[in-house]
Design an enzyme around this catalytic site. Structure first.
Site, mmCIF file in Angstrom:
data_model
loop_
_atom_site.group_PDB
_atom_site.id
_atom_site.type_symbol
_atom_site.label_atom_id
_atom_site.label_comp_id
_atom_site.label_asym_id
_atom_site.label_seq_id
_atom_site.Cartn_x
_atom_site.Cartn_y
_atom_site.Cartn_z
ATOM 1 N N ASP A 31 -58.563 -8.507 32.311
ATOM 2 C CA ASP A 31 -57.796 -8.881 31.117
ATOM 3 C C ASP A 31 -58.676 -8.615 29.901
ATOM 4 O O ASP A 31 -59.863 -8.959 29.914
ATOM 5 C CB ASP A 31 -57.415 -10.375 31.201
ATOM 6 C CG ASP A 31 -56.251 -10.729 30.297
ATOM 7 O OD1 ASP A 31 -56.302 -10.377 29.101
ATOM 8 O OD2 ASP A 31 -55.294 -11.342 30.783
ATOM 9 N N PHE A 80 -49.504 -7.245 35.364
ATOM 10 C CA PHE A 80 -48.852 -7.989 34.288
ATOM 11 C C PHE A 80 -49.210 -7.438 32.905
ATOM 12 O O PHE A 80 -48.446 -7.608 31.966
ATOM 13 C CB PHE A 80 -49.340 -9.452 34.273
ATOM 14 C CG PHE A 80 -48.899 -10.287 35.417
ATOM 15 C CD1 PHE A 80 -47.610 -10.788 35.478
ATOM 16 C CD2 PHE A 80 -49.777 -10.607 36.442
ATOM 17 C CE1 PHE A 80 -47.204 -11.594 36.526
ATOM 18 C CE2 PHE A 80 -49.378 -11.417 37.495
ATOM 19 C CZ PHE A 80 -48.090 -11.900 37.544
ATOM 20 N N SER A 124 -38.538 -6.742 33.708
ATOM 21 C CA SER A 124 -37.832 -7.757 32.940
ATOM 22 C C SER A 124 -36.336 -7.544 33.056
ATOM 23 O O SER A 124 -35.868 -6.402 33.189
ATOM 24 C CB SER A 124 -38.254 -7.620 31.479
ATOM 25 O OG SER A 124 -37.352 -8.301 30.645
ATOM 26 N N TYR A 148 -39.949 -2.137 23.736
ATOM 27 C CA TYR A 148 -40.583 -2.946 24.788
ATOM 28 C C TYR A 148 -39.817 -2.769 26.094
ATOM 29 O O TYR A 148 -40.381 -2.474 27.145
ATOM 30 C CB TYR A 148 -40.609 -4.429 24.366
ATOM 31 C CG TYR A 148 -40.682 -5.382 25.533
ATOM 32 C CD1 TYR A 148 -41.865 -5.554 26.231
ATOM 33 C CD2 TYR A 148 -39.543 -6.076 25.958
ATOM 34 C CE1 TYR A 148 -41.921 -6.401 27.325
ATOM 35 C CE2 TYR A 148 -39.595 -6.922 27.042
ATOM 36 C CZ TYR A 148 -40.779 -7.081 27.729
ATOM 37 O OH TYR A 148 -40.820 -7.912 28.808
ATOM 38 N N LYS A 152 -40.641 -0.875 30.007
ATOM 39 C CA LYS A 152 -40.422 -1.445 31.348
ATOM 40 C C LYS A 152 -39.582 -0.490 32.192
ATOM 41 O O LYS A 152 -39.875 -0.246 33.365
ATOM 42 C CB LYS A 152 -39.730 -2.810 31.256
ATOM 43 C CG LYS A 152 -40.552 -3.886 30.591
ATOM 44 C CD LYS A 152 -41.753 -4.291 31.451
ATOM 45 C CE LYS A 152 -42.594 -5.364 30.812
ATOM 46 N NZ LYS A 152 -43.899 -5.539 31.472
ATOM 47 N N PHE A 177 -36.301 -13.179 34.535
ATOM 48 C CA PHE A 177 -35.355 -13.688 33.553
ATOM 49 C C PHE A 177 -36.175 -14.451 32.497
ATOM 50 O O PHE A 177 -37.105 -13.876 31.950
ATOM 51 C CB PHE A 177 -34.196 -14.404 34.262
ATOM 52 C CG PHE A 177 -33.268 -13.348 34.832
ATOM 53 C CD1 PHE A 177 -33.653 -12.566 35.931
ATOM 54 C CD2 PHE A 177 -32.078 -13.037 34.208
ATOM 55 C CE1 PHE A 177 -32.850 -11.520 36.402
ATOM 56 C CE2 PHE A 177 -31.265 -12.007 34.675
ATOM 57 C CZ PHE A 177 -31.653 -11.246 35.769
ATOM 58 N N GLY A 293 -29.548 -7.649 18.352
ATOM 59 C CA GLY A 293 -29.909 -7.217 19.701
ATOM 60 C C GLY A 293 -29.667 -8.262 20.782
ATOM 61 O O GLY A 293 -29.743 -7.958 21.968
ATOM 62 N N ASP A 294 -29.394 -9.532 20.372
ATOM 63 C CA ASP A 294 -29.168 -10.583 21.382
ATOM 64 C C ASP A 294 -27.807 -10.417 22.048
ATOM 65 O O ASP A 294 -26.847 -9.975 21.419
ATOM 66 C CB ASP A 294 -29.236 -11.977 20.742
ATOM 67 C CG ASP A 294 -30.662 -12.498 20.664
ATOM 68 O OD1 ASP A 294 -31.558 -11.838 21.202
ATOM 69 O OD2 ASP A 294 -30.861 -13.570 20.055
#
Ligand code: UFG
Length: 334
Positions: A31, A80, A124, A148, A152, A177, A293-294
């Site tokens: 990390d 991650f 995600s 983002y 993914k 989630f 975007g929601d």
């Protein structure tokens, strides 16, 4: 068995290290501490009573990765590490593509060099875009609405291509989630600096008095109370899902994606009201404009993960709210 965990001091990474150690695996963390603190390593060790090898390096640094693989007999990797703020990714797409893709490619190339071909990847639910129906199954169409999410989705594609080119690979794509909560010890959890983007960290800062009032982004969605519905999952349940995924990829080759969610949807106001009730605090809120975007609602069909990995989430929304607040209240962790 020794597992390399990239981003192992982050929110989900640290909880996963605890569950891996408790399940008897050895853990090596890489990390760069860009969004976490080194003390987390000692908290993981305190919770589990076990030692962790820690490398403060960037996953984009292939020489650093080679050193880790040379010094440790790594059996599998959980990846991650990566940037994760949706809004920031819209403002700085190149930074997101460079970092998230470069680190993953570097990691996969070095894994290939060392013939370590087992990886679980942090994806995600954002890869489902705006789903046509609910609950969301793994075979739903994939699309994204921000850089983002696109990183993914691109990485999922890279992993599939890699498996198709070489069936010795064993790959689990884990689609999270909305992880919230914290370890019950109160030693590890989530409390980002500055103004949080996500709902639970924002609620916590209102509870502690750091922020005055939560903005609820829209109350005219097609949901039971008009506010957005999400599948909140306790981070410890999510971490246990990684242990199951590791068991699976150590046993069987393949490349498969799994939803890690509870299958239950809660609205913004459900979460606020539960938090108030279980923690006996007030959370002031104000209805604001919708956030761009929601989507109205998003929750998983988690049955494939149960069928293939033998995993399901066990902790309820009350425990998620209690543990999340316990983490920020706990003073003696320093
Ligand atoms: N919300 C508010 N006020 C806030 C923050 C959020 O009302 O201050 C609302 C949102 O509108 C949404 C819900 O709370 O309805 C949850 O929002 P979050 O930002 O906590 O989570 P998202 O579902 O938007 O996004 C999260 C992760 C992403 C991931 C996605 C997967 O942040 O990284 O889940 O579905 F891609």
């Amino acid at each position: 068995m020794k597992i390399l965990v990239t981003g192992g001091t982050g929110f989900i990474g640290s909880h996963t290290c605890v569950e891996l150690l408790d399940a008897g695996y050895e853990v090596v963390i890489i990390d760069n501490l860009s969004n976490s603190k080194k003390e987390v390593v000692s908290y993981i060790e305190r919770i589990t009573g076990k030692k962790v090898s820690f490398y403060e390096n960037d996953v984009c640094d292939k020489d650093a990765l080679r050193k880790i693989f040379n010094e440790n007999n790594i059996d599998a990797v959980i990846h991650f590490a990566g940037y994760k703020a949706v809004g920031e990714s819209v403002l700085k797409p190149l930074m997101y593509y460079r970092n998230n893709l470069d680190s993953t490619l570097s990691l996969l190339e070095v894994m290939d060099e060392f013939k370590v071909k087992k990886i679980a990847f942090s994806s995600s639910a954002t890869v489902y875009g705006k789903p046509n129906s609910l609950p969301i199954r793994e075979d739903f169409p994939l699309s994204t609405t921000n850089p983002y999410g696109t990183t993914k989705l691109i990485i999922e594609g890279i992993l599939r291509d890699l498996y198709n080119s070489d069936n010795d690979w064993s790959i689990a794509i884990l689609r999270y989630f909305n992880p919230i909560g914290a370890h019950s010890s109160g030693l590890i959890g989530e409390n980002p600096n500055g103004i949080p983007n996500n709902l639970m960290p924002y609620i916590i800062k209102v509870a502690t008095g750091e922020l005055d009032c939560l903005g609820v982004f829209g109350n005219d969605y097609d949901t039971h109370d008009g506010t957005g519905v999400r599948d909140y999952i306790h981070v410890v349940d999510l971490a246990k899902g990684h242990v199951k995924a590791i068991k699976k990829i150590l046993k069987d080759n393949g490349c498969d994606a799994y939803n890690l969610g509870t299958g239950k949807g809660y609205s913004v106001l459900d979460l606020v009201n539960t938090f108030k009730k279980v923690n006996d605090v007030d959370i002031k809120y104000q209805i604001k404009e919708r956030r761009k975007g929601d989507i109205d609602a998003c929750y998983a069909d988690p049955s494939y993960a149960y069928e293939k990995l033998g995993w399901k989430a066990l902790k309820d929304i009350n425990e998620m709210c209690k543990d999340a607040y316990n983490y920020v209240k706990k003073e003696d962790r320093k």
